[in-house]
Design an enzyme around this catalytic site. Structure first.
Site, short mmCIF file in Angstrom:
data_model
loop_
_atom_site.label_atom_id
_atom_site.label_comp_id
_atom_site.label_asym_id
_atom_site.label_seq_id
_atom_site.Cartn_x
_atom_site.Cartn_y
_atom_site.Cartn_z
N LYS A 23 3.77 -3.88 6.56
CA LYS A 23 2.39 -4.27 6.22
C LYS A 23 1.98 -3.71 4.86
CE LYS A 23 -1.22 -1.76 7.84
NZ LYS A 23 -2.21 -1.32 6.85
N ASN A 24 2.22 -2.41 4.67
CA ASN A 24 1.70 -1.78 3.46
C ASN A 24 2.50 -2.15 2.21
OD1 ASN A 24 -0.36 -0.74 4.90
ND2 ASN A 24 0.44 1.36 5.00
N CYS A 117 -13.94 4.39 5.21
CA CYS A 117 -13.56 3.79 6.49
C CYS A 117 -13.45 4.91 7.50
CB CYS A 117 -12.29 2.97 6.37
SG CYS A 117 -10.83 3.97 6.22
N ARG A 122 -12.63 6.85 1.09
CA ARG A 122 -11.45 6.24 0.45
C ARG A 122 -11.81 5.92 -1.01
NH1 ARG A 122 -8.22 3.72 4.61
NH2 ARG A 122 -6.62 3.52 3.03
N ASP A 307 0.63 8.17 8.25
CA ASP A 307 0.55 7.02 9.16
C ASP A 307 1.40 7.21 10.43
OD1 ASP A 307 -1.17 5.85 7.40
OD2 ASP A 307 0.32 4.57 6.45
N ARG A 399 -3.90 -5.29 13.52
CA ARG A 399 -3.92 -5.26 12.06
C ARG A 399 -2.54 -4.88 11.52
NH1 ARG A 399 -7.17 -0.93 10.09
NH2 ARG A 399 -6.02 -1.57 8.25
N1 EPU Z 1 -7.51 9.25 -3.34
C1 EPU Z 1 -8.40 9.72 -4.26
N2 EPU Z 1 -8.77 8.88 -5.27
C2 EPU Z 1 -8.28 7.62 -5.39
C3 EPU Z 1 -7.36 7.15 -4.44
C4 EPU Z 1 -6.99 8.00 -3.41
O1 EPU Z 1 -8.87 10.86 -4.19
O2 EPU Z 1 -8.65 6.93 -6.34
C5 EPU Z 1 -7.09 10.14 -2.22
C6 EPU Z 1 -7.43 9.56 -0.87
O3 EPU Z 1 -8.74 9.88 -0.48
C7 EPU Z 1 -6.39 10.21 0.02
C8 EPU Z 1 -5.18 10.32 -0.91
O4 EPU Z 1 -5.69 10.22 -2.23
O5 EPU Z 1 -6.80 11.51 0.35
C9 EPU Z 1 -4.10 9.25 -0.72
O6 EPU Z 1 -4.70 7.96 -0.69
P1 EPU Z 1 -3.92 6.66 -1.17
O7 EPU Z 1 -4.64 6.10 -2.35
O8 EPU Z 1 -2.48 6.99 -1.35
O9 EPU Z 1 -4.12 5.69 0.06
P2 EPU Z 1 -4.21 4.11 -0.02
O10 EPU Z 1 -3.33 3.64 -1.09
O11 EPU Z 1 -5.62 3.69 -0.01
C10 EPU Z 1 -2.19 3.59 1.57
C11 EPU Z 1 -1.97 2.92 2.89
C12 EPU Z 1 -2.52 3.78 4.01
C13 EPU Z 1 -1.83 5.15 3.96
C14 EPU Z 1 -2.02 5.78 2.58
C15 EPU Z 1 -1.30 7.09 2.41
C16 EPU Z 1 -1.99 0.58 2.33
C17 EPU Z 1 -2.63 -0.73 2.49
N3 EPU Z 1 -2.60 1.61 2.90
O12 EPU Z 1 -3.60 3.70 1.40
O13 EPU Z 1 -2.16 3.11 5.24
O14 EPU Z 1 -2.33 5.98 4.97
O15 EPU Z 1 -1.55 4.87 1.56
O16 EPU Z 1 0.06 6.92 2.57
O17 EPU Z 1 -0.93 0.68 1.76
C18 EPU Z 1 -2.33 2.54 7.51
O18 EPU Z 1 -1.42 1.73 7.33
O19 EPU Z 1 -2.73 2.86 8.68
C19 EPU Z 1 -2.96 3.17 6.36
C20 EPU Z 1 -4.17 3.76 6.41
#
Ligand code: EPU
Length: 430
Positions: A23-24, A117, A122, A307, A399
């Protein structure tokens, strides 16, 4: 129609299951199809509500999508709109990965800010910092972020944040940089296999990217990208969830079509807890149950994935002694804990650490799924509990897990998906 899962615990799981496409990996890859006017063919696309939703968003942006065969989608985006409204973004936070694709393709975009969320805030400050470093003009207005990339040029970007790297932030910056003149260098880039899969697909489209899989990426902008065919990698989180499901029942489960190296930290912890692990080309087999308490800390890849945090917690509930689980990605991602406690689990939360007093018997109960991975953990706990567990709000599960209940049934679980109207009276709100 709302659905619930009814699980009768105590069955031993045994057999083989194939990991679906990730998915991701798939969500940013679908967004990346907007970077070209040509048709892009994607294979091994999982049948998930998040994927369906992303396909709808692509159509809203102007793309044509078709499904020539199960698991295969063709996206052709001859004309693309630069605006993504709040109505679309709020339903799926991952739609923020359109940001990089739109900036790359159109040199401008207007996208609604996603907000937080259930698993915590986020933010997208790092996504925007990266684009600003390239010289994009960024403006916030009425819940939208407006990006003008007409003067953007390749630059050095340090993308690390408080919690380390950002997965979708890296994906966005890489997508934008592929069509930005000059060379963009990113340090502290996310190394997750899902980011690697996106980069490999972009290279197939004609992008120049070096350092793929490392925290230092170098992207030399090109004038245009072309169509390609790409097969999405297997889902390491789904694979890990099936292995945990086998182990919680003292079972013998093999997951196929998965890159073993994507599961390193998770398999290490399973072995440490006493589960027997056997690996081979594209498969992992987990035999037996955990017998030892462990310490788990979630980290960016190659560390233990957040995850799979809820699932390993469910698993360790069955082990005598104290297991600790520390969240270093989403410090509040413990919504599954109060629901597991309803099943008899003894868990204390201290800051970002959950202390699990394992070995107490679990008993089936009506429980409420709060998010995707929490739903999987509750089902796992139900497999090990005595009596019936009813998991509500199953739409969270759909999802990110393709036919989860059917696949568990094939492995020997007693799990049924029922309309919420069949919940025993007094069991919940649905
Ligand atoms: N963060 C910041 N600033 C930003 C972006 C992120 O401070 O601009 C922080 C976040 O708050 C968090 C950390 O950095 O504490 C990591 O967040 P990341 O940006 O890596 O998460 P994401 O890209 O929004 C993806 C996955 C998530 C998974 C995370 C971490 C997708 C669609 N989602 O989210 O998947 O938990 O990486 O590996 O790829 C799930 O599948 O259940 C899920 C939540």
């Amino acid at each position: 129609m709302l659905q619930v899962a009814r699980i009768v615990g105590g069955r031993r799981l045994q057999g083989e299951v194939r990991a679906a496409g990730s998915k991701n990996a798939c969500l940013p890859i679908l967004a990346a199809t907007l970077l070209t006017r040509d048709a892009v063919t994607l294979r091994n696309v999982p049948n998930l509500s998040d994927v369906q939703y992303m396909l709808e968003i692509l159509q809203h942006q102007g793309a044509e999508v078709s499904q020539p065969a199960p698991g295969t989608w063709v996206v052709r985006a001859e004309n693309v709109s630069h605006r993504t409204p709040y109505d679309l973004v709020r339903k799926m936070r991952a739609s923020i990965c359109l940001l990089g694709a739109l900036v790359g393709r159109l040199r401008r975009c207007e996208i609604a800010l996603p907000g937080g969320c259930i698993i915590g805030p986020r933010p997208i400050d790092l996504h925007l910092k990266g684009l600003a470093r390239l010289g994009c003009d960024i403006r916030h207005d009425a819940g939208y972020v407006h990006v003008d990339a007409s003067k953007a040029r390749g630059e050095y970007v340090f993308l690390g944040g408080r919690m380390g790297s950002t997965v979708l932030g890296t994906a966005n910056l890489v997508m934008a940089a592929t069509l930005t003149p000059g060379t963009t260098r990113i340090d502290s880039a996310a190394c997750e296999p899902e980011v690697v899969d996106l980069c490999n697909m972009l290279v197939r489209m004609g992008a120049h990217i070096e350092g793929i899989g490392s925290p230092s990426l170098s992207i030399e902008g090109v004038e245009r990208l072309h169509g390609c065919e790409h097969s999405v990698i297997g889902d390491r989180i789904e694979a890990g969830t099936y292995l945990a499901a086998g182990a919680i029942t003292d079972g013998d489960v093999t997951v196929r079509d998965i890159a073993v190296e994507h599961l390193g930290a998770f398999l290490d912890k399973l072995e440490e807890s006493g589960v027997k692990i056997q690996t081979g080309k594209n498969f992992v087999r987990a035999t037996g149950r955990p017998t030892k308490p462990i310490e788990v800390t979630t980290q960016p890849f190659p560390g233990f994935p957040t995850d799979l945090q809820a699932q390993i917690m469910a698993l360790q509930l069955t082990v005598n002694g104290l297991t600790t689980v520390t969240e270093r990605i989403y410090p509040n991602r413990f919504m599954h804990v109060p629901e597991l406690q309803r099943m008899g689990a003894q868990i204390d939360i201290e800051g970002a650490t959950a202390i699990i007093k394992g070995g107490r018997p679990l008993s089936g109960a009506p429980v409420m799924a709060s998010d995707l991975r929490a739903s999987a953990a509750l089902i796992l706990a139900g497999l090990a509990a005595t009596g019936e567990t009813w998991v509500q709000r199953l739409y969270h599960l759909d999802r990110g897990y393709e036919a989860f209940d059917a696949r568990l049934t094939a492995l020997g679980a007693d799990i049924q998906r029922l309309p919420a109207s069949q919940l025993p009276s007094g069991f919940g709100e649905e």
